[in-house]
Design a protein around this motif. Sequence first.
Motif, mmCIF file in Angstrom:
data_model
loop_
_atom_site.group_PDB
_atom_site.id
_atom_site.type_symbol
_atom_site.label_atom_id
_atom_site.label_comp_id
_atom_site.label_asym_id
_atom_site.label_seq_id
_atom_site.Cartn_x
_atom_site.Cartn_y
_atom_site.Cartn_z
ATOM 1 N N VAL A 1 2.074 7.304 9.069
ATOM 2 C CA VAL A 1 2.391 8.183 7.931
ATOM 3 C C VAL A 1 1.533 9.438 7.918
ATOM 4 C CG1 VAL A 1 3.339 6.452 6.337
ATOM 5 C CG2 VAL A 1 0.844 6.796 6.469
ATOM 6 N N ALA A 2 0.400 9.374 8.595
ATOM 7 C CA ALA A 2 -0.480 10.544 8.624
ATOM 8 C C ALA A 2 -0.248 11.393 9.865
ATOM 9 C CB ALA A 2 -1.944 10.087 8.549
ATOM 10 N N ALA A 3 0.811 11.084 10.589
ATOM 11 C CA ALA A 3 1.085 11.830 11.822
ATOM 12 C C ALA A 3 2.330 12.694 11.705
ATOM 13 C CB ALA A 3 1.230 10.865 12.992
ATOM 14 N N THR A 4 2.836 12.795 10.495
ATOM 15 C CA THR A 4 4.004 13.661 10.308
ATOM 16 C C THR A 4 3.587 15.119 10.469
ATOM 17 O OG1 THR A 4 3.564 13.693 7.943
ATOM 18 C CG2 THR A 4 5.151 12.069 8.727
ATOM 19 N N TYR B 1 1.003 5.468 0.445
ATOM 20 C CA TYR B 1 0.274 6.555 1.096
ATOM 21 C C TYR B 1 0.708 7.871 0.476
ATOM 22 C CZ TYR B 1 -1.414 9.782 4.651
ATOM 23 O OH TYR B 1 -2.053 10.810 5.303
ATOM 24 N N GLU C 1 -0.234 12.221 0.046
ATOM 25 C CA GLU C 1 -0.957 13.348 0.640
ATOM 26 C C GLU C 1 -0.995 14.510 -0.342
ATOM 27 O OE1 GLU C 1 0.759 14.254 4.449
ATOM 28 O OE2 GLU C 1 -0.477 12.746 5.454
ATOM 29 N N LEU D 1 -2.705 6.446 11.454
ATOM 30 C CA LEU D 1 -1.596 5.873 10.710
ATOM 31 C C LEU D 1 -0.351 6.709 10.972
ATOM 32 C CD1 LEU D 1 -3.178 4.981 7.236
ATOM 33 C CD2 LEU D 1 -2.798 3.492 9.222
ATOM 34 N N GLN E 1 7.738 3.487 3.970
ATOM 35 C CA GLN E 1 7.935 4.900 3.710
ATOM 36 C C GLN E 1 8.692 5.528 4.879
ATOM 37 O OE1 GLN E 1 3.682 5.335 1.424
ATOM 38 N NE2 GLN E 1 4.517 7.198 2.339
ATOM 39 N N PRO F 1 3.146 1.848 5.404
ATOM 40 C CA PRO F 1 2.104 2.861 5.568
ATOM 41 C C PRO F 1 0.863 2.361 6.315
ATOM 42 C CG PRO F 1 2.643 2.522 3.236
ATOM 43 C CD PRO F 1 3.523 1.607 4.022
ATOM 44 N N ARG F 2 0.705 1.071 6.400
ATOM 45 C CA ARG F 2 -0.449 0.551 7.141
ATOM 46 C C ARG F 2 -0.224 0.566 8.645
ATOM 47 N NH1 ARG F 2 -3.960 -3.329 4.024
ATOM 48 N NH2 ARG F 2 -4.574 -3.980 6.094
ATOM 49 N N ARG F 3 1.019 0.798 9.060
ATOM 50 C CA ARG F 3 1.295 0.762 10.490
ATOM 51 C C ARG F 3 0.630 1.928 11.191
ATOM 52 N NH1 ARG F 3 2.434 -3.296 9.327
ATOM 53 N NH2 ARG F 3 4.339 -4.511 9.459
ATOM 54 N N THR F 4 0.047 1.611 12.306
ATOM 55 C CA THR F 4 -0.541 2.692 13.093
ATOM 56 C C THR F 4 0.531 3.348 13.942
ATOM 57 O OG1 THR F 4 -1.047 1.214 14.920
ATOM 58 C CG2 THR F 4 -2.759 1.496 13.244
ATOM 59 N N MET G 1 3.745 -4.094 -2.230
ATOM 60 C CA MET G 1 2.757 -4.304 -1.170
ATOM 61 C C MET G 1 3.205 -3.671 0.136
ATOM 62 S SD MET G 1 -0.198 -5.836 -1.186
ATOM 63 C CE MET G 1 -0.434 -6.437 0.465
ATOM 64 N N THR G 2 4.408 -3.943 0.496
ATOM 65 C CA THR G 2 4.841 -3.475 1.813
ATOM 66 C C THR G 2 5.938 -2.443 1.682
ATOM 67 O OG1 THR G 2 6.434 -5.229 1.927
ATOM 68 C CG2 THR G 2 4.288 -5.647 2.904
ATOM 69 N N ARG H 1 -5.682 15.285 4.527
ATOM 70 C CA ARG H 1 -5.565 16.308 5.569
ATOM 71 C C ARG H 1 -4.881 17.593 5.111
ATOM 72 N NH1 ARG H 1 -0.390 15.484 9.188
ATOM 73 N NH2 ARG H 1 0.857 14.137 7.841
ATOM 74 N N MET I 1 0.833 -1.194 0.000
ATOM 75 C CA MET I 1 0.000 0.000 0.000
ATOM 76 C C MET I 1 0.872 1.251 0.000
ATOM 77 S SD MET I 1 -2.921 1.210 2.733
ATOM 78 C CE MET I 1 -1.851 2.180 3.777
#
Lengths: 280, 160, 861
Positions: free
Chosen positions: B68-71, A3, A5, B66, B5, B22-25, B1-2, A49, A1
């Motif tokens: 990756v969404a916390a940068t 990601y 932005e 996620l 990032q 990127p799937r990692r929380t 797939m994996t 976001r 996957m």
Amino acid sequence: MKYVEPTSLSEALEILAGDDEARCLAGGATLVAMLNADLVEPSTLIGLRRIDELAGITATGDQLRIGAMTTHAQIAVDGRLTGNAAVVRDAARQIAHPAIRNMGTIGGAICHADPNADFPGALVAANAVLVAAGQSGTRQIPADEFFLDYLETSLEEDEILSAVMLPVEPSGAGARHLKFSRTHGDYATVSISLVLVLDAGACSYARVAVGSVGPTPLHLTEVDEILTGSDLAGETIRQAGRKLMEAADPVDDVRGSAEYRRMIIPGLLQRAVDELREVG
Amino acid sequence: MTDKQAVTLSINGDCHDVLADPRRTLLQVLREQLSLTGTKCGCNNGVCGSCTVLIDDLPMRACLTLAVAATDREITTIEGLETGGELHPVQQAFIEYQGMQCGFCTPGMVIAAKALLDRNPDPTLDEIRDELSGNLCRCTGYVKIADAVLSLVDADRGQN
Amino acid sequence: MSEILNSKSSYCRKTSFWRKPESSESTRLHVIPLDSGFRQNDDLNLDDDLTLNDGLNLNYGVSRRKFLKQTGGLTFCFAFAGFFGNGGTYAAESNPTPGPAMAEFNAYVRISPDGTVTIINPAAEMGQGVMTALPVIVAEELDVEWDDVRIESSPPIGEVYGDPLFFNRIFTTSSRTVANYYERLRRFGRDARQVLLENAAGKWGVPVAELRTAPSLVIHDKSGRSISYGEIAAFAHISADSAAPGETPGEIGASAGTLDNQPIQFKARENYRLVGRNVPRRDLPGKVTGTAQYSMDARPAGMVYAAVSRAPVEGAALRAVNERDARSISGIIDVIKRSESVAVVATSYPAALKARDRLEISWHEVEGMSHFNSDESMQEHRAAARDLSRNGFPWDVQGDITSLERGQNALEPGTLRDTQGDVAAPGRGQVALEPRVSRDAQDDMSTPADEATRVCSAEYWTDYVYHAQMEPLNAVVSVTDAGKKAEVWAGTQAPANTVDAVAKILDIPGNDVKLNRSLLGGGFGRRTVPSMDFVVDAAWLSKLLRRPVKVVWTREDDLRSGHLKPMTAHFLRAAVDDQGKICAWQHRVASDEAIKLLDRPSYEAFGKVPITSMLGSSHHGMDRSIGDAYDLPQRLVEHIPMDTGVRLYPVRGVGATPNNLAIESFLDEIAAQRNIDPVDLRLRLLHKSARGRRIIETVAGMADWTRARPGRALGIAYTHYVDTVAAAIAEISCDHTSEKIIVHNVWIAADVGLAIQPDNVRAQLEGAMIHGLGYALSERVTIRNGLIQQRNFHDYSVMRMADAPVIHVELLHSDSAPTGVGETGSILAPATVANAFAVLTGKRLRHIPFTPDRIRQVLRT
């Protein structure tokens, strides 16, 4: 996957159009839970976001525009959501718990179209219009027509919900989202969203939607008409409640039996009316 | 797939460069890649609140975020509440009022309480109960947790 | 036993501090073989020695020797292989060996020359605060400055650190820890102090009697000299005798417990500095900073992760696995199978989980289980409880047990009263009041019945619930030395069971299993299970992979493999005269026994009696006198065994929760029928227990019982459980729209004897009350086709803060020893709510949880 932005809506739409397996990530409160449970496996996750066009609440004439990435917490405290729009604010206040309200967004919540969620009914009651952005432009979808079935909306696969438009009118309205759940912060067992205009005790406008009693919010024009023009006497409300009860199509689940859900609708309606009368 | 990032996370004032799927929380990265095990996983579903952290000063669920969404966001975990070796007043109050038993929910509970008091230094008991309801505790009667938070309200009033 | 002596442990190498048992017999049996009922053993005087009743209630006041002598005619062959671990084989290096300069005063106390006093905590710290409370008991008698105390977790050596009640196994459960260790620990503290005094006396050449202690100091007032404990430790001579525990709890430390043949006194309570003063818990700072270590946080070098699918029902064997999709996930090391479980091992936990969820697994069916539905089973339970032709196991009968046994064998359907003499004609239906019809039954009643005596009956039901400890089950095991040794990180309530289970699956001696005892993120009974289902997978995987393996269950795994509190159905009848006097009492409990399937050895050892099901059902105290029980002189309390095949296990409150719901609800129904105030009825029934009456009066005062409160109502319940006497009153209202019960206030009064850490006691009462209100209002597991339906906290609903009442606790202190408080609240809660609801609405709730759905149905009748 992968990601990504994007920083503009057009860029996001382009990525979405180019990848059948791409999914948009809003607040994550639902989608990440689904990822954790291995229920979805997008090839690309488009984080929304950083797209300014999706953020914030703006007043535009006779409407309030709520960007799709606006969080429940932001909606819950925004003083501009009054009158008719207050039903959405009232709903936002009651979603789950603070940490979830800080994460979850109105766009993410309604695109998931969980019939047990609070926003769908509130948006129907508020006569909201949802703005779907596609590469060829935007289209406006009345909330009534947006929710098609359980977890299914009329949004096309290459569209992104960009905003929710809430009419300010009727301006003198009072609004209440009344929710009953088994435990604090749980999804509603039944919720009722009600917008009323009261004129010296008489009802000059009414719009009511019921959540968690079917695959989509239950809204009957017939019920709005029963209430509108009435003095909201007990018998009138009972009649409206009976109509809603008869039309409801809930399921049995851990939160309550179908029968129970149906049976408490009239009482919830009565209480919502009573509470608005008290305020009004 | 994996494809991993590169992710730069600002946690408790420190920058951490990690390579993450990127799937990692955020929860997984905190616990497994950064050894910040104070943040707990009780449900991995956003329901229990054990993984509550502050993101830009707001309480959120690390299990639903996620990495990756916390940068570009400031993340505060339970390990980041102490300053100069001193416990945060909320931590002190939880000890003083014994606002925990097994302690597994405590990091999330303390974070949620801190966030509440930062936003509203003068909450009522009902507000405390409402705000902390997103954090499940299986051991306590919740009474001592509320007492701990209320003690800080009173302290603030005293100062004012 | 010899294995222990030979083990690697520093404690065990030194054999001086405990004596080898005199005979091998003493290592074996500690309970009676009951396979057809202990009543048959006429030569065994149960009342004196050992009461297998009201729960694990084995009277240990009697010495092991005496016990063996008295029961010598029986064949005792009992190894508590399950419930208590098989004993004997442990390694014990989880703690550092004392340095050469550190003086080991006894098994619980070490003092180093720098003044640090190390006190050993034997029990599992799972939030209840015992890692502080137990050392406080030692420290008080030792008279040490608390700041000098360092607490260390004991190795799992049952013979030294075990709980006497559980046959000297470490078994932190059943609300017993503080109560059961109290006497032993104060002796160890006292005796270590005595050794300090003797050493100081020797050094100074003065009589011991001229010395006293101040915290951490020995003082000789005559000469004005003083010496610190640390200084004494540097030269102390500690004789084997003074460090030796006696062979039974009653005799522990006894050899050192005399001075010039006079018993050494314990500290007078008025001089206590620590006990009763709320010493700050040592576990709290780490918990608020996130540094506290749970097994979930253990990460030995080279560790890999495993996600495991376990058999969905007990006994189901693996049939087939399609692992193709799973193996395509990157990061997978291997997919490994055995009969009970399939594991995916990976370099990261998310990868392991993802692959595990892609396995297609089929299991062999276990007969009957693929069609098991909890709703149907409840109907069967109800029918069994009601069916008076079905004789139950007589658990508590007034009168002679042996005669009851004869009666039971002779009983034919419908003839119960002929032999019991205490049960009148049956009433049918719920709360039916029927004219008393049976003259011949009346003849047997102790109180002559008149025309006004009536029989009423009622039913109550409880659903399955689950432990729901906040830390999902997990463990790390590192197998080394070509499979010959193992190191375990696990949060366990039963270290012996953990060591035994790992040793068994690895086929190595227990000596070669090293257990690191982590903090527990909640236990509630789940972490005692002999199978150690959450630990053993890590062991066999580590053996195969030759590296440390961490198995973490998801919340979904934890629920799916839930070990449930049994469902129960209760049928009660009582003959009540016109004054409200209960002339006869029958309580039939239909349930499956919680340890029958998953702790078979203990179940069989207990003689296949419903040991946990019937807790809280008896109307007598722990010594079989009336104690603090209701005076119900004519009674038959019986168990109707159900066989479900469901994974059941003791959960906080065990059988006492449903039994209390039934008893306390039924009393309120009787009170209502006879227009007696529920508080008055209880005071009458407790006319022989001053302690009980005081509790009832206290809680009624706290709640202002007689004050009317519009829209709200109060309900009361009482319990005497593990020697704690307690009552609670709940104040509730019912939302008239949703029919959801709201609990506003709960008042609890409890007589807990000596409260070592009073705030901790309050915390236990409060926490258990919330737990019990969860049972009362929302917690429920349902099973369809053998499978648990609930998945996570969204559908297994435990109480949240906003739904919680304000809880008011008053502790009544008495001079007795500490009593158990870990479950009290969870026992009382459902009945208080049910009774309040009946006052509020006139309708009776009978089936927990009282969900709005059920409330609605009741209100409509």
